[in-house]
Write a protein that holds these residues in place. Sequence first.
Motif, PDB file in Angstrom:
ATOM      1  N   GLU A   2       0.819  -1.203   0.000  1.00  0.00           N
ATOM      2  CA  GLU A   2       0.000   0.000   0.000  1.00  0.00           C
ATOM      3  C   GLU A   2       0.857   1.259   0.000  1.00  0.00           C
ATOM      4  O   GLU A   2       0.474   2.281  -0.573  1.00  0.00           O
ATOM      5  N   ASN A   3       2.041   1.219   0.639  1.00  0.00           N
ATOM      6  CA  ASN A   3       2.895   2.394   0.741  1.00  0.00           C
ATOM      7  C   ASN A   3       4.039   2.367  -0.278  1.00  0.00           C
ATOM      8  O   ASN A   3       5.010   3.102  -0.123  1.00  0.00           O
ATOM      9  N   LEU A   4       3.913   1.507  -1.272  1.00  0.00           N
ATOM     10  CA  LEU A   4       4.965   1.398  -2.268  1.00  0.00           C
ATOM     11  C   LEU A   4       5.111   2.702  -3.036  1.00  0.00           C
ATOM     12  O   LEU A   4       4.133   3.286  -3.501  1.00  0.00           O
ATOM     13  N   GLU A   5       6.345   3.172  -3.133  1.00  0.00           N
ATOM     14  CA  GLU A   5       6.638   4.351  -3.941  1.00  0.00           C
ATOM     15  C   GLU A   5       7.653   3.979  -5.011  1.00  0.00           C
ATOM     16  O   GLU A   5       8.601   3.237  -4.754  1.00  0.00           O
ATOM     17  N   LEU A   6       7.442   4.515  -6.180  1.00  0.00           N
ATOM     18  CA  LEU A   6       8.356   4.255  -7.288  1.00  0.00           C
ATOM     19  C   LEU A   6       9.589   5.139  -7.156  1.00  0.00           C
ATOM     20  O   LEU A   6       9.505   6.298  -6.753  1.00  0.00           O
ATOM     21  N   GLU A   7      10.747   4.581  -7.509  1.00  0.00           N
ATOM     22  CA  GLU A   7      11.990   5.338  -7.494  1.00  0.00           C
ATOM     23  C   GLU A   7      12.000   6.305  -8.680  1.00  0.00           C
ATOM     24  O   GLU A   7      11.930   5.884  -9.835  1.00  0.00           O
ATOM     25  N   ILE A   8      12.072   7.600  -8.390  1.00  0.00           N
ATOM     26  CA  ILE A   8      12.066   8.615  -9.445  1.00  0.00           C
ATOM     27  C   ILE A   8      13.499   8.876  -9.906  1.00  0.00           C
ATOM     28  O   ILE A   8      14.378   9.186  -9.112  1.00  0.00           O
ATOM     29  N   LEU A   9      13.712   8.730 -11.207  1.00  0.00           N
ATOM     30  CA  LEU A   9      15.032   8.911 -11.802  1.00  0.00           C
ATOM     31  C   LEU A   9      15.225  10.315 -12.363  1.00  0.00           C
ATOM     32  O   LEU A   9      16.356  10.802 -12.445  1.00  0.00           O
ATOM     33  N   PHE A  10      14.142  10.944 -12.759  1.00  0.00           N
ATOM     34  CA  PHE A  10      14.211  12.262 -13.395  1.00  0.00           C
ATOM     35  C   PHE A  10      12.841  12.916 -13.317  1.00  0.00           C
ATOM     36  O   PHE A  10      11.820  12.237 -13.423  1.00  0.00           O
ATOM     37  N   GLN A  11      12.826  14.229 -13.122  1.00  0.00           N
ATOM     38  CA  GLN A  11      11.556  14.955 -13.155  1.00  0.00           C
ATOM     39  C   GLN A  11      11.815  16.419 -13.462  1.00  0.00           C
ATOM     40  O   GLN A  11      12.722  17.039 -12.914  1.00  0.00           O
ATOM     41  N   ASP A  12      11.041  16.953 -14.400  1.00  0.00           N
ATOM     42  CA  ASP A  12      10.995  18.390 -14.606  1.00  0.00           C
ATOM     43  C   ASP A  12       9.526  18.754 -14.796  1.00  0.00           C
ATOM     44  O   ASP A  12       8.647  17.976 -14.422  1.00  0.00           O
ATOM     45  N   GLU A  13       9.226  19.888 -15.344  1.00  0.00           N
ATOM     46  CA  GLU A  13       7.824  20.298 -15.456  1.00  0.00           C
ATOM     47  C   GLU A  13       7.090  19.568 -16.581  1.00  0.00           C
ATOM     48  O   GLU A  13       5.862  19.649 -16.676  1.00  0.00           O
ATOM     49  N   PHE A  14       7.842  18.826 -17.420  1.00  0.00           N
ATOM     50  CA  PHE A  14       7.234  18.172 -18.573  1.00  0.00           C
ATOM     51  C   PHE A  14       7.216  16.647 -18.487  1.00  0.00           C
ATOM     52  O   PHE A  14       6.304  16.013 -19.002  1.00  0.00           O
ATOM     53  N   PHE A  15       8.243  16.062 -17.853  1.00  0.00           N
ATOM     54  CA  PHE A  15       8.400  14.606 -17.850  1.00  0.00           C
ATOM     55  C   PHE A  15       8.813  14.094 -16.474  1.00  0.00           C
ATOM     56  O   PHE A  15       9.386  14.825 -15.667  1.00  0.00           O
ATOM     57  N   ILE A  16       8.520  12.818 -16.261  1.00  0.00           N
ATOM     58  CA  ILE A  16       8.975  12.137 -15.053  1.00  0.00           C
ATOM     59  C   ILE A  16       9.340  10.705 -15.440  1.00  0.00           C
ATOM     60  O   ILE A  16       8.638  10.070 -16.238  1.00  0.00           O
ATOM     61  N   ALA A  17      10.449  10.222 -14.917  1.00  0.00           N
ATOM     62  CA  ALA A  17      10.923   8.868 -15.216  1.00  0.00           C
ATOM     63  C   ALA A  17      11.111   8.103 -13.920  1.00  0.00           C
ATOM     64  O   ALA A  17      11.578   8.654 -12.917  1.00  0.00           O
ATOM     65  N   VAL A  18      10.757   6.822 -13.937  1.00  0.00           N
ATOM     66  CA  VAL A  18      10.862   5.976 -12.746  1.00  0.00           C
ATOM     67  C   VAL A  18      11.582   4.680 -13.101  1.00  0.00           C
ATOM     68  O   VAL A  18      11.740   4.335 -14.272  1.00  0.00           O
ATOM     69  N   ASN A  19      12.005   3.972 -12.064  1.00  0.00           N
ATOM     70  CA  ASN A  19      12.583   2.638 -12.210  1.00  0.00           C
ATOM     71  C   ASN A  19      11.477   1.636 -11.882  1.00  0.00           C
ATOM     72  O   ASN A  19      11.154   1.410 -10.720  1.00  0.00           O
ATOM     73  N   LYS A  20      10.882   1.068 -12.919  1.00  0.00           N
ATOM     74  CA  LYS A  20       9.751   0.149 -12.717  1.00  0.00           C
ATOM     75  C   LYS A  20      10.244  -1.217 -12.223  1.00  0.00           C
ATOM     76  O   LYS A  20      11.116  -1.824 -12.848  1.00  0.00           O
ATOM     77  N   PRO A  21       9.691  -1.703 -11.132  1.00  0.00           N
ATOM     78  CA  PRO A  21      10.063  -3.047 -10.674  1.00  0.00           C
ATOM     79  C   PRO A  21       9.472  -4.126 -11.591  1.00  0.00           C
ATOM     80  O   PRO A  21       8.443  -3.914 -12.244  1.00  0.00           O
TER      81      PRO A  21
END
Length: 237
Positions: A2-21
């Motif tokens: 329930e409290n799982l959070e994705l690891e954010i690799l990059f974020q700006d006002e246009f895009f966000i990238a995560v490390n998907k398990p």
Amino acid sequence: MENLELEILFQDEFFIAVNKPAGMLVHRTNIAFEENVLIAERLLREQTGKKVYPLHRIDRPTSGVLVFGLSSEAASLVQPLFPTDDVKKYYLTVVRGYMSENHGIIDHPLKKKLYGDLQDAKSEYWSISQNEIQIASTSRYPTSRYSLLKVHPHTGRMHQIRRHLAHDRHYVIGDSTHGDNRQNHFFKNTFGMENLLLHAWQFEFVHPFNKEPIKLQSRIPDYFIDICKKLGLSVPI
């Protein structure tokens, strides 16, 4: 979970990238009926409080870099770039055997969605490490050979890397769809591993708004590193 959070690799006002398990869907599909299925799009929306738009897909058992737009406009500007050199994806994978060349290209057409008309498909690979272990994975040979590859799919066909490597009989370990079940059983029985050894390691694209090159890299999963050590394969840092 329930409290799982994705690891954010990059974020700006246009895009966000995560490390998907591994084991997580990118978005809801018609073929996933589990009530508690994990969906990256939904988790990231809850985590950031923002609506997100997937730019691309990663298969459910594959881990690694996954990029979203923070608006439909941002997403629509990058999605058409995937067939061009403005977007590059590099995967790590462990396969059966040694490649015939340290660097090569598999240029072999693939059927759309596993059926129908053939489509052009090209995958480029580099052999990072290879080793022969003194354990028989089949009754045919007393030892077993494995390679760690970096692979860049120039085209984006369904299961392209897994299908291309299977075509060359260098099956991706843990691939239950296109792989070698004898190898999969060997890894389960010998190492207790059932994961697909395919990781979306690096992602590069030209930012459509400021024209700057963005280079992302995701942390390699612990199970991937552990099995490489057991196989005597050197994992890049």
